[in-house]
Design a protein around this motif. Structure first.
Motif, mmCIF file in Angstrom:
data_model
loop_
_atom_site.group_PDB
_atom_site.id
_atom_site.type_symbol
_atom_site.label_atom_id
_atom_site.label_comp_id
_atom_site.label_asym_id
_atom_site.label_seq_id
_atom_site.Cartn_x
_atom_site.Cartn_y
_atom_site.Cartn_z
ATOM 1 N N ASN A 147 33.904 42.252 32.178
ATOM 2 C CA ASN A 147 33.339 43.829 32.574
ATOM 3 C C ASN A 147 31.847 43.638 32.588
ATOM 4 N N ILE A 148 31.186 42.841 31.835
ATOM 5 C CA ILE A 148 29.572 42.667 32.338
ATOM 6 C C ILE A 148 29.667 41.891 33.285
ATOM 7 N N GLY A 149 30.281 40.887 33.675
ATOM 8 C CA GLY A 149 30.546 40.180 35.174
ATOM 9 C C GLY A 149 30.525 41.196 36.171
ATOM 10 N N ASP A 154 28.276 43.963 41.019
ATOM 11 C CA ASP A 154 28.117 45.346 41.529
ATOM 12 C C ASP A 154 26.425 45.293 41.997
ATOM 13 N N LEU A 155 25.740 44.604 41.031
ATOM 14 C CA LEU A 155 24.115 44.702 41.123
ATOM 15 C C LEU A 155 23.844 43.504 42.433
ATOM 16 N N GLY A 156 24.950 42.654 42.715
ATOM 17 C CA GLY A 156 24.441 41.701 43.690
ATOM 18 C C GLY A 156 24.063 40.270 43.166
ATOM 19 N N ASN A 157 24.416 40.322 42.039
ATOM 20 C CA ASN A 157 24.308 38.888 41.216
ATOM 21 C C ASN A 157 25.408 38.164 40.875
ATOM 22 N N TYR A 158 25.897 37.654 42.043
ATOM 23 C CA TYR A 158 27.270 37.039 42.271
ATOM 24 C C TYR A 158 27.291 35.684 41.426
ATOM 25 N N LYS A 159 26.180 34.844 41.395
ATOM 26 C CA LYS A 159 26.359 33.571 40.689
ATOM 27 C C LYS A 159 26.266 33.999 39.087
ATOM 28 N N GLU A 160 25.578 34.876 38.716
ATOM 29 C CA GLU A 160 25.509 35.334 37.246
ATOM 30 C C GLU A 160 26.990 35.933 36.932
ATOM 31 N N ALA A 161 27.522 36.818 37.745
ATOM 32 C CA ALA A 161 28.842 37.350 37.469
ATOM 33 C C ALA A 161 29.709 36.132 37.468
ATOM 34 N N LEU A 162 29.686 35.232 38.266
ATOM 35 C CA LEU A 162 30.892 34.186 38.099
ATOM 36 C C LEU A 162 30.713 33.466 36.712
ATOM 37 N N ASP A 163 29.460 33.301 36.296
ATOM 38 C CA ASP A 163 29.373 32.680 34.924
ATOM 39 C C ASP A 163 29.921 33.484 33.741
ATOM 40 N N TYR A 164 29.890 34.776 33.953
ATOM 41 C CA TYR A 164 30.664 35.696 32.961
ATOM 42 C C TYR A 164 32.074 35.514 32.983
ATOM 43 N N LEU A 166 33.782 33.240 34.391
ATOM 44 C CA LEU A 166 34.383 31.866 33.882
ATOM 45 C C LEU A 166 34.531 31.673 32.284
ATOM 46 N N LYS A 167 33.382 32.239 31.737
ATOM 47 C CA LYS A 167 33.378 32.199 30.239
ATOM 48 C C LYS A 167 34.577 32.994 29.591
ATOM 49 N N ALA A 168 34.788 34.323 30.373
ATOM 50 C CA ALA A 168 35.889 35.139 29.906
ATOM 51 C C ALA A 168 37.291 34.341 30.167
ATOM 52 N N TYR A 169 37.355 33.672 31.066
ATOM 53 C CA TYR A 169 38.638 33.078 31.336
ATOM 54 C C TYR A 169 39.110 32.097 30.406
ATOM 55 N N ASP A 170 37.782 31.096 29.993
ATOM 56 C CA ASP A 170 37.991 29.953 29.074
ATOM 57 C C ASP A 170 38.225 30.561 27.747
ATOM 58 N N ILE A 171 38.061 31.724 27.228
ATOM 59 C CA ILE A 171 38.555 32.279 25.736
ATOM 60 C C ILE A 171 39.399 32.860 25.557
ATOM 61 N N ILE A 172 40.272 33.169 26.674
ATOM 62 C CA ILE A 172 41.400 34.107 26.654
ATOM 63 C C ILE A 172 42.331 33.572 25.683
ATOM 64 N N PRO A 173 42.730 34.341 24.646
ATOM 65 C CA PRO A 173 43.853 33.438 23.701
ATOM 66 C C PRO A 173 45.040 33.259 24.445
ATOM 67 N N GLU A 174 45.875 32.566 24.220
ATOM 68 C CA GLU A 174 47.137 32.083 24.726
ATOM 69 C C GLU A 174 48.159 32.936 24.669
ATOM 70 N N GLU A 175 47.739 33.797 23.640
ATOM 71 C CA GLU A 175 49.061 34.878 23.367
ATOM 72 C C GLU A 175 48.651 35.864 24.386
ATOM 73 N N LYS A 176 47.545 36.294 24.947
ATOM 74 C CA LYS A 176 47.020 37.512 25.825
ATOM 75 C C LYS A 176 48.315 37.543 26.713
ATOM 76 N N ASN A 177 48.409 38.643 27.143
ATOM 77 C CA ASN A 177 49.440 39.074 28.306
ATOM 78 C C ASN A 177 48.589 38.620 29.693
ATOM 79 N N LEU A 186 40.971 37.796 39.636
ATOM 80 C CA LEU A 186 40.729 38.634 40.790
ATOM 81 C C LEU A 186 39.375 38.741 40.959
ATOM 82 N N ASN A 187 38.465 38.931 39.787
ATOM 83 C CA ASN A 187 37.284 39.039 39.941
ATOM 84 C C ASN A 187 36.266 37.545 40.431
ATOM 85 N N ILE A 188 37.056 36.657 40.040
ATOM 86 C CA ILE A 188 36.450 35.526 40.222
ATOM 87 C C ILE A 188 36.546 35.213 41.864
#
Length: 737
Positions: A147-149, A154-164, A166-177, A186-188
């Motif tokens: 969500n922070i990404g 929306d503020l036009g900081n796409y590279k910073e958004a990508l960092d958030y 990718l970090k979110a994707y890396d830490i998703i627990p395996e059991e998550k839906n 989708l956001n990436i």
């Protein structure tokens, strides 16, 4: 698309009563089936809330409030959503449930984000993230990072958004839906689309679409098709793009997620404008604007207003275009003011941080070159204050020349400005149009310059939305360019800085300072200019908006003047004889009424002369109608020449005229005028080498002696005229009762 995570039960009792267990089960069912029908889910959640409150089951009450809040959020009922989220947050705080607190804070952040209240959204997200990290909730942490990404994007900081993301994707627990993974993918993909890296964008969007379809996450599916449409449009495949946008709208309508519907409508409307389908584009964008206003999505409805202004401008309807453009400017300035406030706040915060650091440094080095360090730090302090001062001065003006001169005069006292330029970026032609180009202190006119993506520093700066910092041109240009740098005019700089000028998500131009010498700029200069650039962008955007409004106003003024001239011409033609230019019967009646009113007030009289030409028909028969028309024109001129300026002559028929004599004392005055009229009518005409006479018969009536209504007086004069016409002709007679 904003990530939501399943509320769960928080601190449920270890052995919930059967009714409480049933409430938990129903809450889970609402959550899982919410995207199928938000309205139905809302109704069910309200029933569950009533049951939970009835038995005093607070965990179930909080869960139901979260479900209600999310339903309202997707339906665009922002105030109802806020109230429900805050009630849930209060309950979870009373229950001391960190998972629940994190979820409620995240929901409030999503709601603020949807209403373009970015600072408030980030505040809620930060609190939610702190709760998640403090208690080791990896799924919650991933959701909030995503969500922070989205705020960064929306503020036009796409590279910073990508960092958030990718970090979110890396830490998703395996059991998550899979819904959460699909959202992040989708956001990436959206971010890569904004960066025009369409290959990577489509790869991530396809993955998101596959996951969403496998779990029937219809909102994600609709959003994915919308982004695929943007990719097709970016690649120039307009037909495919239109098909995808329409598919996205149909899918979003099935979910009743109004925000997804609006975004797809905006994309379709923009495409239709490009294709010239202005009527359909107007309908689509008006629907997007209405829906955006209903859900108070400020960023979306000002985007709709901007595109509606462009639609009406292309249709030539400048008045409506100006109205929509004013709405767009009003909302954009609200956001720009928020942005300006944020930038000033960031500068002030940075200033306070650096001031604290400098004070600590001064204390530590008090006995080691104290004087030199103090002077350096004071200079940095002055520089930070200068940024704020320059920013406020340039953003207070709407005139581009004033902005440029103020900025140049301020910068040349602070750093080397052998060359200083501001250029506006035209995305359609991929070219720069210079608003200012100052070399060696002289303004130099510049034509539009096409951007070479491989050989232009400005092109790299715009494409990456990042500054270009060159200390030594020959040694460093390969860090940015694939070929030899291209310079169009004058002596090239050996060290320089290019800065993108960005408003929200859009680069509107570049600013550059250059020196003929190497190593003229330092990291400190770069930080200074980076901090100043947002102010310059706002000032430039304000001046462009002002210029466009002025042009639209001028166009409307021209249309108004043309309309007034046409109205005047129509009025004139409706009240005057087209051949002689004399008043016609309609205007005669109006003038007679005024003459009678004036005579009543002053106690004077009005004479009416009904003039019928004698022997005019033979003129037409012998010489033709064109010659006859010339005779009528000359008669009208003769009649006007012998009467006073206060009198009126009108043409009421083919060879019939009526003269109105104002301010007469009696018959003697009228008789004198009648003899003059007879004389000029009897004067010969030279027609095709022949001298011809026609003469006239005059009938006279006098107001108020012969009546007080214009119809009666005209009838009296007409009757008197026929008395002469049928006897002697070429004479006059007063009406006799």
């Amino acid at each position: 698309m904003t990530t939501r995570t399943k509320p769960g039960n928080g601190a449920n009792p270890k052995e919930p009563r059967p009714v409480a267990a049933r409430i938990d089960e129903l809450n889970d069912r609402v959550w899982n089936q919410m995207f199928d029908n938000f309205e139905a889910a809302l109704s069910q959640a309200r029933n569950i809330l009533a049951d939970a409150e009835r038995i005093g089951y607070r965990e179930g009450t909080a869960y139901a409030q979260l479900n209600i809040a999310w339903c309202h959020s997707y339906l665009g009922n922002n105030e109802e959503a806020r109230i429900a989220f805050e009630k849930a947050l209060e309950l979870y705080r009373d229950l001391d449930d960190p998972v629940g607190r994190s979820k409620a804070l995240n929901g409030l952040g999503v709601l603020s984000h949807n209403m373009s209240r970015y600072e408030r959204a980030l505040d809620y997200y930060t609190q939610s993230l702190d709760e998640a990290r403090r208690h080791g909730f990896r799924g919650r942490e991933a959701s909030t990072l995503n969500n922070i990404g989205e705020v960064c994007a929306d503020l036009g900081n796409y590279k910073e958004a990508l960092d958030y993301f990718l970090k979110a994707y890396d830490i998703i627990p395996e059991e998550k839906n899979t819904e959460q993974k699909a959202n992040i993918l989708l956001n990436i993909g959206k971010s890569f689309t904004r960066l025009e890296n369409y290959d990577l964008a489509e790869e991530f969007i396809r993955k998101a679409l596959e996951l969403a379809e496998s779990e029937s996450e219809r909102v994600v599916v609709a959003s994915a098709w919308d982004v695929l449409g943007r990719i097709s449009r970016g690649l120039g495949n307009l037909t495919t793009a239109e098909e995808r946008f329409r598919k996205a709208i149909a899918l979003a309508e099935g979910t009743k997620s109004r925000r997804e519907i609006i975004e797809a409508l905006l994309d379709l409307g923009s495409l239709l404008i490009d294709r010239g389908s202005l009527g359909e584009a107007q309908e689509v964008l008006e629907r997007a604007a209405r829906t955006s206003e209903e859900i108070h999505a400020k960023a979306l409805y000002y985007a709709a207003y901007e595109r509606l202004a462009e639609t009406h401008e292309r249709k030539g309807d400048y008045k409506t275009a100006l109205e929509y453009f004013r709405r767009f400017v009003r909302h954009e300035r609200e956001i720009q003011n928020e942005d300006t406030t944020r930038k000033i706040k960031d500068v002030q915060i940075q200033y306070e941080v650096e001031r604290t650091q400098r004070e600590a440094e001064i204390y530590r080095l008090r006995n080691i070159e104290l004087k030199e360090k103090t002077e350096s730090l004071e200079q940095m302090n002055r520089q930070m204050l200068t940024i704020s001062e320059i920013g406020q001065r340039i953003t207070s003006s709407l005139d581009m020349e004033t902005v440029v001169s103020t900025l140049y005069d301020s910068l040349r006292g602070l750093l080397v400005t052998d060359l200083f330029a501001i250029a506006l970026y035209d995305q359609a032609s991929k070219s720069l149009k210079y608003a200012a180009y100052i070399q060696d202190g002289r303004r130099i006119p510049r034509e539009s310059v096409p951007l070479d993506p491989k050989r232009s520093f400005a092109a790299w700066c715009i494409r990456q939305d990042q500054p270009v910092f060159i200390r030594d041109l020959n040694a460093e240009y390969r860090n940015y360019l694939q070929g030899e740098p291209k310079f169009f005019l004058g002596k090239p700089g050996l060290s320089f800085i290019y800065l993108p000028l960005s408003i929200e998500k859009k680069v509107i131009g570049v600013m550059t300072v250059q020196s003929y010498n190497k190593e003229s700029y330092t990291e400190q200069h770069l930080r200074f200019l980076v901090a100043l650039a947002p102010f310059v962008a706002i000032a430039v955007e304000n001046s462009l908006i002002h210029d466009r409004l002025e042009e639209l106003n001028r166009e409307l003024q021209r249309e108004k003047e043309q309309l007034e001239r046409a109205t005047h011409q129509i009025s004139y033609l409706a009240n005057h004889d087209s051949l002689t230019g004399l008043p016609n019967r309609r205007l005669l009646f109006e003038l007679l009424r005024k003459s009678f009113d004036l005579a009543r007030r002053s106690g004077s009289k009005v004479g009416i002369l009904y003039v019928d030409l004698d022997d005019f028909k033979p003129i037409n028969d012998k010489f033709g109608h064109l010659t006859g028309d010339r005779v009528l024109v000359e008669i009208s001129e003769r009649l006007q020449s012998v009467l006073r300026a206060s009198d009126t002559v009108s043409r009421v028929g083919g060879d019939e005229f009526v003269a109105v004599l104002n301010h007469v004392r009696g018959k003697a005055d009228v008789e004198s005028a009648a003899r003059k009229v007879l004389a000029v009518c009897d004067a010969p005409f030279e027609l095709m080498g022949e001298s011809c006479r026609i003469g006239a018969s005059l009938g006279i009536s006098i107001f108020p002696d012969d009546g007080d209504s214009l119809e009666a007086l005209l009838h009296c004069a007409d009757s008197a005229m026929y008395t002469i016409k049928h006897s002697t002709k070429k004479g006059y007679a007063f009406y006799a009762k």
